[in-house]
Motif scaffolding. Structure first.
Motif, PDB file in Angstrom:
ATOM      1  N   HIS A 116      -5.166   1.695  -7.751  1.00 12.97           N
ATOM      2  CA  HIS A 116      -5.580   2.185  -6.441  1.00 12.97           C
ATOM      3  C   HIS A 116      -6.777   3.083  -6.568  1.00 12.97           C
ATOM      4  O   HIS A 116      -6.701   4.131  -7.201  1.00 12.97           O
ATOM      5  CB  HIS A 116      -4.457   2.997  -5.791  1.00 12.97           C
ATOM      6  CG  HIS A 116      -3.401   2.124  -5.244  1.00 12.97           C
ATOM      7  ND1 HIS A 116      -3.376   1.702  -3.954  1.00 12.97           N
ATOM      8  CD2 HIS A 116      -2.355   1.559  -5.839  1.00 12.97           C
ATOM      9  CE1 HIS A 116      -2.354   0.918  -3.782  1.00 12.97           C
ATOM     10  NE2 HIS A 116      -1.710   0.809  -4.919  1.00 12.97           N
TER      11      HIS A 116
ATOM     12  N   PHE B 221       7.650  -7.448  -7.839  1.00 15.05           N
ATOM     13  CA  PHE B 221       6.259  -7.913  -7.945  1.00 15.05           C
ATOM     14  C   PHE B 221       6.007  -8.822  -9.142  1.00 15.05           C
ATOM     15  O   PHE B 221       5.003  -9.516  -9.170  1.00 15.05           O
ATOM     16  CB  PHE B 221       5.321  -6.710  -8.102  1.00 15.05           C
ATOM     17  CG  PHE B 221       5.053  -5.959  -6.842  1.00 15.05           C
ATOM     18  CD1 PHE B 221       4.093  -6.423  -5.947  1.00 15.05           C
ATOM     19  CD2 PHE B 221       5.715  -4.772  -6.552  1.00 15.05           C
ATOM     20  CE1 PHE B 221       3.807  -5.719  -4.782  1.00 15.05           C
ATOM     21  CE2 PHE B 221       5.433  -4.068  -5.392  1.00 15.05           C
ATOM     22  CZ  PHE B 221       4.488  -4.538  -4.498  1.00 15.05           C
TER      23      PHE B 221
ATOM     24  N   LYS C 191       6.236  -2.248   3.369  1.00 12.96           N
ATOM     25  CA  LYS C 191       5.931  -2.751   4.716  1.00 12.96           C
ATOM     26  C   LYS C 191       6.971  -3.836   5.032  1.00 12.96           C
ATOM     27  O   LYS C 191       7.532  -3.914   6.125  1.00 12.96           O
ATOM     28  CB  LYS C 191       4.519  -3.365   4.760  1.00 12.96           C
ATOM     29  CG  LYS C 191       3.386  -2.493   4.189  1.00 12.96           C
ATOM     30  CD  LYS C 191       2.013  -3.191   4.300  1.00 12.96           C
ATOM     31  CE  LYS C 191       0.976  -2.806   3.240  1.00 12.96           C
ATOM     32  NZ  LYS C 191       0.517  -1.464   3.176  1.00 12.96           N
TER      33      LYS C 191
ATOM     34  N   SER D 191       4.741   2.815   1.660  1.00 14.78           N
ATOM     35  CA  SER D 191       4.364   1.577   2.360  1.00 14.78           C
ATOM     36  C   SER D 191       3.000   1.651   3.026  1.00 14.78           C
ATOM     37  O   SER D 191       2.359   0.628   3.255  1.00 14.78           O
ATOM     38  CB  SER D 191       5.427   1.208   3.390  1.00 14.78           C
ATOM     39  OG  SER D 191       5.539   2.221   4.371  1.00 14.78           O
TER      40      SER D 191
ATOM     41  N   HIS E 248       1.116   6.293  -6.815  1.00 13.34           N
ATOM     42  CA  HIS E 248       1.655   5.196  -6.017  1.00 13.34           C
ATOM     43  C   HIS E 248       2.584   4.356  -6.911  1.00 13.34           C
ATOM     44  O   HIS E 248       2.108   3.632  -7.777  1.00 13.34           O
ATOM     45  CB  HIS E 248       0.466   4.366  -5.544  1.00 13.34           C
ATOM     46  CG  HIS E 248       0.802   3.208  -4.676  1.00 13.34           C
ATOM     47  ND1 HIS E 248       1.189   3.363  -3.366  1.00 13.34           N
ATOM     48  CD2 HIS E 248       0.811   1.870  -4.921  1.00 13.34           C
ATOM     49  CE1 HIS E 248       1.399   2.174  -2.834  1.00 13.34           C
ATOM     50  NE2 HIS E 248       1.187   1.245  -3.759  1.00 13.34           N
TER      51      HIS E 248
HETATM   52  C1  GCU Z   1      -3.200  -2.313  -1.805  1.00 10.21           C
HETATM   53  C2  GCU Z   1      -3.137  -2.372  -0.311  1.00 10.21           C
HETATM   54  C3  GCU Z   1      -1.953  -1.598   0.246  1.00 10.21           C
HETATM   55  C4  GCU Z   1      -0.681  -2.018  -0.444  1.00 10.21           C
HETATM   56  C5  GCU Z   1      -0.852  -1.923  -1.934  1.00 10.21           C
HETATM   57  C6  GCU Z   1       0.329  -2.434  -2.758  1.00 10.21           C
HETATM   58  O1  GCU Z   1      -3.529  -1.009  -2.202  1.00 10.21           O
HETATM   59  O2  GCU Z   1      -4.362  -1.895   0.187  1.00 10.21           O
HETATM   60  O3  GCU Z   1      -1.832  -1.835   1.629  1.00 10.21           O
HETATM   61  O4  GCU Z   1       0.400  -1.259   0.013  1.00 10.21           O
HETATM   62  O5  GCU Z   1      -1.959  -2.688  -2.341  1.00 10.21           O
HETATM   63  O6  GCU Z   1       1.066  -3.295  -2.326  1.00 10.21           O
HETATM   64  O7  GCU Z   1       0.440  -1.975  -3.926  1.00 10.21           O
END
Ligand code: GCU
Length: 419
Positions: A6, A129, A260, A280, A397
């Motif tokens: 990020h 993931f 999300k 999220s 994050h």
């Molecule tokens: C990106 C995205 C985010 C999301 C993230 C993730 O940073 O911009 O909206 O939450 O990926 O899923 O790790």
């Protein structure tokens, strides 16, 4: 891995609180026709269905009804003495077949169930993931042969998982601690339901629902987040028939894009009795009309397949959005909901996530439930709240043991400790 990369500062992104635009004045208790909602009955009969429709048609896209797609479950692996005899491990293959067009999709579930309880266990349902093999060192879990996003560490190369990816997500999956507290966990690779790239919806579960001649979802129909949320509901379906699990005590949880997803799954499927959003951010718990960190325009540009096409109307035009994310949180009422942020994750807008919970409080109040109980975000590493929980973990994050501990404490508080 690429999942956690990020950039904290990106050009054109606002990180100045003074320019964030204040608190949006969308009152969750004013219906579209101006009616003031003052009772829980009015909320349930009028306002809630109206908001559900708006989130479906303008944000995530409508989920098709189940007709025409059948699920078959097959037990493909079991270890009745996992984690030194403390748990049962099961691998289950779900096959979805469309009677509309013959298309199929497969999702592999991995389930851990604590042993020694006198009652069926409450269960966390969370997509992963990196494939089920990335959550554990158990060599009996095959390396997934699905499509993966590449990463920088050599775990995922040429869109395939390598042996190196095994257990690489361990820090996010503290199974032992979860089992020891009496919770079961059910996971599946999110890409089994829809690979996370923009391919015009030729793969994943969407095509199973296409009508004659349809080649992609309509502007108000589901994107990838909708498909992932659908997958969580299919996992919940399966768990209804597992005797060692309490199908009425399911907790949806997800990190980041899957946070999300957890919220959207929780809004649509009430079998998720507790709903958890971990970091999220935009399109999750964070308010869209607060311009801080990631925005609707950035979401739509970077990930055109996540939301429905109608959501493009609101890129750089948040003022016209007929809903904001506190109203998504409010759709969980009266079920408890927990929102978490991380101190180094301002891309996800920690304050916007906190406000997503805060501004849902008036709806919980209709049910005589207390929300966060504080007006300002708490200090880092302090969990607050009653029916709405919140913390801001020190660090990046991610979803870590600290976060899981708060979710288990929250579930213990609302449901009692698993017995
Ligand atoms: C990106 C995205 C985010 C999301 C993230 C993730 O940073 O911009 O909206 O939450 O990926 O899923 O790790």
């Amino acid at each position: 891995t690429s999942f956690t990369a990020h950039a904290q500062e990106r050009p054109g992104i606002n990180y100045d609180e003074a320019k964030a635009g204040g608190i949006p004045n969308l009152d969750p208790l004013t219906a579209s026709d101006g009616t003031k909602i003052t009772t829980k009955e009015q909320w349930l009969e009028k306002r809630k269905p109206e908001l559900m429709k708006l989130f479906a048609s303008e944000v995530y896209g409508k989920t098709p009804e189940g007709q025409g797609v059948e699920t078959k479950a097959q037990l493909v692996g079991q270890d009745t003495a996992a984690f030194g005899g403390k748990a049962i491990m099961r691998q289950v293959k779900l096959t979805f077949s469309s009677s509309r067009n013959g298309r199929k999709a497969i999702a592999d579930l991995l389930i851990y169930i604590p042993k020694g309880l006198t009652k069926p266990a409450p269960a966390f349902v969370q997509l992963n993931f990196g494939g089920n093999h990335y959550t554990t060192s158990d060599p009996s879990i095959p390396i997934s042969d699905a499509w993966f996003r590449n990463d920088k560490d050599g775990n995922y190369v040429n869109n395939k998982a390598t042996e190196k990816s095994r257990n690489s997500g361990e820090r996010r999956w503290p199974y032992k601690e979860i089992i020891e507290r009496g919770y079961a966990v059910c996971t599946a690779y999110y890409g089994d339901f829809d690979p996370d790239f923009d391919d015009g919806f030729q793969n994943g579960v969407q095509p199973l629902f296409y009508k004659d001649g349809q080649t992609k979802p309509a502007a108000d129909e589901w994107g990838s987040i909708g498909a992932w949320a659908w997958g969580m509901s299919r996992m919940a379906d399966y768990l209804q028939g597992v005797p060692e699990v309490d199908g009425k005590k399911l907790i949806s949880v997800g990190h980041s894009r899957l946070g999300k997803t957890s919220l959207w799954a929780g809004a649509q499927d009430e079998r998720f009795g507790i709903v958890v959003s971990n970091d999220s951010g935009a399109g999750g718990a964070a308010l869209s009309k607060r311009i801080f960190g990631e925005t609707v325009a950035v979401l739509n540009k970077s990930f055109p397949h996540w939301f429905c096409d109608n959501f493009n109307k609101y890129s750089d035009n948040e003022k016209d959005l007929p809903v904001d994310q506190h109203e998504l949180i409010a759709l969980m009422t009266p079920r408890p909901v927990y929102i978490a942020s991380a101190t180094e994750d301002n891309w996800a807008d920690q304050k916007g996530e906190f406000l997503g919970g805060k501004l849902a409080e008036p709806v919980y109040a209709l049910f005589s439930l207390k929300g966060l109980g504080v007006d300002e975000p708490p200090a880092p590493d302090k969990s607050v709240g009653d029916a709405i929980g919140y913390h801001n973990r020190t660090g990046k994050h991610d979803i870590l043991l600290y976060d899981w501990e708060q979710y288990m404490n929250f579930a213990d508080k609302h449901w009692g400790k698993p017995q």
